[in-house]
Motif scaffolding. Structure first.
Motif, PDB file in Angstrom:
ATOM      1  N   ASN A 303       1.025  -1.118   0.218  1.00 23.98           N
ATOM      2  CA  ASN A 303       0.086  -0.118   0.038  1.00 23.98           C
ATOM      3  C   ASN A 303       0.917   1.168  -0.006  1.00 23.98           C
ATOM      4  OD1 ASN A 303      -1.794   2.108   0.571  1.00 23.98           O
ATOM      5  ND2 ASN A 303      -2.454   1.487   2.335  1.00 23.98           N
ATOM      6  N   PHE A 304       0.939   1.834  -1.218  1.00 23.08           N
ATOM      7  CA  PHE A 304       1.916   3.095  -1.174  1.00 23.08           C
ATOM      8  C   PHE A 304       1.398   4.338  -0.699  1.00 23.08           C
ATOM      9  CE2 PHE A 304       3.633   0.122  -4.097  1.00 23.08           C
ATOM     10  CZ  PHE A 304       4.823   0.156  -4.106  1.00 23.08           C
ATOM     11  N   SER A 305       0.112   4.323  -0.052  1.00 20.11           N
ATOM     12  CA  SER A 305      -0.302   5.596   0.398  1.00 20.11           C
ATOM     13  C   SER A 305       0.522   6.160   1.712  1.00 20.11           C
ATOM     14  CB  SER A 305      -1.752   5.216   0.938  1.00 20.11           C
ATOM     15  OG  SER A 305      -1.942   4.526   2.064  1.00 20.11           O
ATOM     16  N   ASN A 306       0.946   5.254   2.731  1.00 17.98           N
ATOM     17  CA  ASN A 306       1.936   5.397   3.525  1.00 17.98           C
ATOM     18  C   ASN A 306       1.425   6.627   4.283  1.00 17.98           C
ATOM     19  OD1 ASN A 306       3.729   3.054   3.314  1.00 17.98           O
ATOM     20  ND2 ASN A 306       4.771   4.189   1.498  1.00 17.98           N
ATOM     21  N   GLY A 307       0.255   6.748   4.480  1.00 17.72           N
ATOM     22  CA  GLY A 307      -0.429   7.822   5.261  1.00 17.72           C
ATOM     23  C   GLY A 307      -0.195   7.923   6.845  1.00 17.72           C
ATOM     24  N   GLY A 313       4.049   4.951   8.970  1.00 15.44           N
ATOM     25  CA  GLY A 313       4.009   6.029   7.880  1.00 15.44           C
ATOM     26  C   GLY A 313       4.688   7.228   8.377  1.00 15.44           C
ATOM     27  N   HIS A 314       4.878   7.101   9.875  1.00 16.36           N
ATOM     28  CA  HIS A 314       5.778   8.186  10.609  1.00 16.36           C
ATOM     29  C   HIS A 314       7.141   8.328  10.179  1.00 16.36           C
ATOM     30  CE1 HIS A 314       8.058   5.533  13.420  1.00 16.36           C
ATOM     31  NE2 HIS A 314       6.932   4.692  13.164  1.00 16.36           N
ATOM     32  N   LEU A 315       7.479   7.183   9.661  1.00 17.64           N
ATOM     33  CA  LEU A 315       8.891   7.207   8.949  1.00 17.64           C
ATOM     34  C   LEU A 315       8.875   8.175   7.764  1.00 17.64           C
ATOM     35  CD1 LEU A 315       9.777   3.417   9.325  1.00 17.64           C
ATOM     36  CD2 LEU A 315      11.063   5.278  10.717  1.00 17.64           C
ATOM     37  N   LEU A 316       8.022   8.961   7.176  1.00 24.22           N
ATOM     38  CA  LEU A 316       8.200   9.555   6.065  1.00 24.22           C
ATOM     39  C   LEU A 316       7.661  11.035   6.532  1.00 24.22           C
ATOM     40  CD1 LEU A 316       6.147   7.476   3.528  1.00 24.22           C
ATOM     41  CD2 LEU A 316       8.764   7.735   3.750  1.00 24.22           C
ATOM     42  N   GLN A 354       9.367   5.506  -0.048  1.00 25.44           N
ATOM     43  CA  GLN A 354       8.139   5.352   0.151  1.00 25.44           C
ATOM     44  C   GLN A 354       7.908   3.640  -0.064  1.00 25.44           C
ATOM     45  OE1 GLN A 354       6.341   7.729  -3.044  1.00 25.44           O
ATOM     46  NE2 GLN A 354       6.044   9.244  -1.594  1.00 25.44           N
ATOM     47  N   HIS A 355       8.603   3.234  -0.991  1.00 25.34           N
ATOM     48  CA  HIS A 355       8.653   1.588  -1.440  1.00 25.34           C
ATOM     49  C   HIS A 355       9.050   0.742  -0.163  1.00 25.34           C
ATOM     50  CE1 HIS A 355      10.231  -2.074  -2.639  1.00 25.34           C
ATOM     51  NE2 HIS A 355       9.158  -2.297  -3.380  1.00 25.34           N
ATOM     52  N   ALA A 356      10.255   1.262   0.519  1.00 29.17           N
ATOM     53  CA  ALA A 356      10.722   0.572   1.712  1.00 29.17           C
ATOM     54  C   ALA A 356      10.013   0.419   2.888  1.00 29.17           C
ATOM     55  CB  ALA A 356      12.137   1.203   2.173  1.00 29.17           C
ATOM     56  N   VAL A 357       9.053   1.657   3.125  1.00 31.15           N
ATOM     57  CA  VAL A 357       8.258   1.731   4.192  1.00 31.15           C
ATOM     58  C   VAL A 357       6.877   0.980   3.972  1.00 31.15           C
ATOM     59  CG1 VAL A 357       6.686   3.538   5.649  1.00 31.15           C
ATOM     60  CG2 VAL A 357       8.927   4.044   5.026  1.00 31.15           C
ATOM     61  N   ALA A 358       6.455   0.856   2.331  1.00 29.31           N
ATOM     62  CA  ALA A 358       5.386   0.037   2.196  1.00 29.31           C
ATOM     63  C   ALA A 358       5.606  -1.305   2.641  1.00 29.31           C
ATOM     64  CB  ALA A 358       5.136   0.439   0.567  1.00 29.31           C
ATOM     65  N   VAL A 379      13.949  -3.910  -1.627  1.00 30.90           N
ATOM     66  CA  VAL A 379      14.116  -2.484  -1.526  1.00 30.90           C
ATOM     67  C   VAL A 379      15.158  -2.218  -3.008  1.00 30.90           C
ATOM     68  CG1 VAL A 379      13.982  -2.395   0.875  1.00 30.90           C
ATOM     69  CG2 VAL A 379      16.183  -2.899  -0.354  1.00 30.90           C
ATOM     70  N   SER A 380      14.787  -0.985  -3.193  1.00 33.87           N
ATOM     71  CA  SER A 380      15.719  -0.238  -4.473  1.00 33.87           C
ATOM     72  C   SER A 380      16.969  -0.280  -4.301  1.00 33.87           C
ATOM     73  CB  SER A 380      14.802   1.000  -4.845  1.00 33.87           C
ATOM     74  OG  SER A 380      15.048   1.939  -4.007  1.00 33.87           O
ATOM     75  N   ARG A 381      17.867  -0.017  -5.393  1.00 33.67           N
ATOM     76  CA  ARG A 381      19.073   0.027  -5.126  1.00 33.67           C
ATOM     77  C   ARG A 381      19.337   1.521  -4.589  1.00 33.67           C
ATOM     78  NH1 ARG A 381      23.969  -1.091  -3.991  1.00 33.67           N
ATOM     79  NH2 ARG A 381      25.260   0.591  -4.267  1.00 33.67           N
TER      80      ARG A 381
END
Length: 513
Positions: A303-307, A313-316, A354-358, A379-381
């Protein structure tokens, strides 16, 4: 000049002298050379002749006897105490390539028994530690994988023996034989794995390469239990360089002694599995073995909303302000930045976070299914680069990932991992690296990870979940809810997209460092 003495050629010498290409004195019943070296001579014992003829017909060349020697015989692998480790794969005993034998050697009985012991332990116990979240794959790891190794995959065979040795080492930490065996077999596996990749992936080796990559990732993860690489012996740190966004540089020039080191081998090895899967998917997609292993994993539902309604979500919080700081113009006196342009860097950084937190939010709901282990693989590079730069936000996310491993504290190769790594990551916020205010600023984002890492999970070995009020979610209720949302229950769609991005001739994954 005196005339040359005539020489009489003779073909009547003993077979052993002929094999060694030396002159035989033809003395019976035992020639002088055989007598001198204390070996049997076919003059006195004609039965020796058949054995000598067999030996002569099977010369010691690469691809014969030498290829089947145990790596414990091929490699003289030193212990950790005798080899300095500076973070480079070229100096670590785990990555020393096996030397090429120059003569035929008979494998000692002790090493044959060692390999039997390791294989028995693997099939009886170690293979089950890969399947604690997916028992359906037990027959694959117990029966199918060894069968593939026996069919001619040396790198897979050595990888199997390496993880078995590591498992035995966990049961007897002071067993030096297992220490040497775990290093030697993994070194041999990595060398052959690299050589096979260099020759190219095809339909005959894709399956075994995928399985070897998975075992290498497992070894890299489990080895962390035994290494002490959080202690870097070096001079006290010189001044750090400054970045244009006001944050510390990617790394200090001289890390202080005792500084915690992020286990990047986790990410490199798991990313290697992802890369080799994508590069060889055209062959793997029709493999019943690989598809069953892949489909046994929990379905990745992000879920990429990460609200603010999501658990992590607080990590963002404050991300946009951080990205804005990256876009500030550099002072005229600042040197040019050789990295990617800001136009590319800002969106890739945002997406990486955003992806890592999702992934964290998804894994937090079903940790008992092994979901946290998907984090280093997915996770991304760019996120790994942010960790290499020691960005506070990336480190806070990393601490939460390690805290998720507390759910699997009953597994031998993850036992104590959450506590050790979370405390290590948090120690960086307490150091001078980020300045005096970093700990207070980031503590709200680290508090859950610390609480979980220090929690006494007495029921871990029995699979008892951490109470929902402590963990923040009811594992089994969340699992049921996610099960209703699942569409197809497969990683295939994700891998198909990834393989298309890599392309048919995609880059070969590097050997983990």
């Amino acid at each position: 000049m005196p005339p040359r003495r005539s020489h009489k050629k003779s073909r009547a010498g003993c077979r052993r002298c002929k094999t060694r290409k030396i002159k035989c004195d033809e003395v019976h019943p035992r020639c002088g050379n055989c007598l001198k070296h204390g070996v049997a001579c076919d003059f006195e014992n004609p039965d020796v002749l058949a054995d000598l003829q067999t030996t002569a017909a099977s010369p010691s060349t690469p691809g014969s006897t030498a290829d089947y020697l145990s790596p414990v015989v091929r490699n003289a692998v030193p212990s950790f105490s005798s080899v300095p480790y500076n973070g480079s794969s070229s100096t670590h005993p785990l990555y020393r390539a096996p030397s090429t034998p120059t003569m035929s050697v008979t494998t000692p009985m002790s090493h044959r028994l060692l390999e039997l012991k390791l294989m028995h332990h693997y099939t009886a116990r170690t293979c089950k530690t890969f399947t604690f979240t997916a028992p359906v794959t037990e027959d694959i790891w117990k029966i199918t994988v060894p069968s593939l190794a026996f069919s001619g995959s040396q790198h897979l065979a050595d990888a199997i023996l390496a993880v078995a040795a590591l498992h035995l080492r966990s049961l007897a930490p002071n067993d030096r034989e297992m220490v040497r065996a775990s290093h030697a077999y993994m070194a041999a596996s990595l060398a052959e794995y690299s050589a096979t990749l260099a020759r190219g992936i095809n339909d005959t080796n894709a399956e075994s390469l995928f399985l070897t990559a998975a075992l290498i990732a497992f070894q890299s993860t489990a080895s962390r239990v035994f290494t002490k690489d959080e202690l870097i012996l070096g001079p006290q740190g010189a001044e750090d360089e400054s970045r244009r966004d006001g944050l510390p540089s990617d790394k200090p020039r001289h890390p202080s002694a005792g500084c915690y080191v992020i286990p990047f081998a986790w990410f490199h090895s798991f990313q290697g599995v992802k890369a080799i899967t994508a590069a060889s998917w055209q062959f793997l997609r029709s493999s019943s073995v690989v598809t069953q292993v892949i489909n046994s994993q929990a379905v990745l539902q992000l879920n990429f909303s990460n609200g603010p309604d999501t658990f992590f979500g607080h990590l963002l919080d404050g991300l946009e302000a951080e990205l804005s700081a990256m876009a500030r113009p550099r002072p005229p006196s600042s040197p040019p930045d050789p990295s990617a342009s800001i136009d590319d860097l800002i969106p890739s950084t945002r997406q990486a976070y955003q992806h890592a937190v999702a992934v964290l939010n998804w894994a937090h709901k079903i940790p008992h299914k092994g979901a946290p282990l998907a984090f280093p693989a997915t996770v991304s590079r760019r996120f790994i680069e942010l960790l290499e730069e020691r960005r506070p936000r990336a480190l806070a996310i990393l601490a939460c990932f390690f805290a998720l491993l507390k759910s699997m504290d009953g597994v031998w190769w993850l036992q104590g991992m959450a506590r050790r790594e979370v405390l290590g990551v948090v120690s960086l916020f307490n150091s001078d690296f980020f300045g005096p205010d970093a700990y207070a600023e980031w503590w709200p984002h680290l508090e859950w990870a610390m609480r979980i890492a220090l929690y006494e999970h007495v029921g871990a070995a029995q699979g008892v979940p951490i109470p929902a009020e402590v963990w923040g979610a009811d594992w089994f209720a969340e699992e049921e809810a996610l099960g209703r949302q699942a569409e197809g229950g497969s990683y295939f769609r994700h891998i198909e997209m990834l393989s298309q991005m890599v392309g048919g001739g995609g880059s070969v994954p590097p050997v983990p460092e």
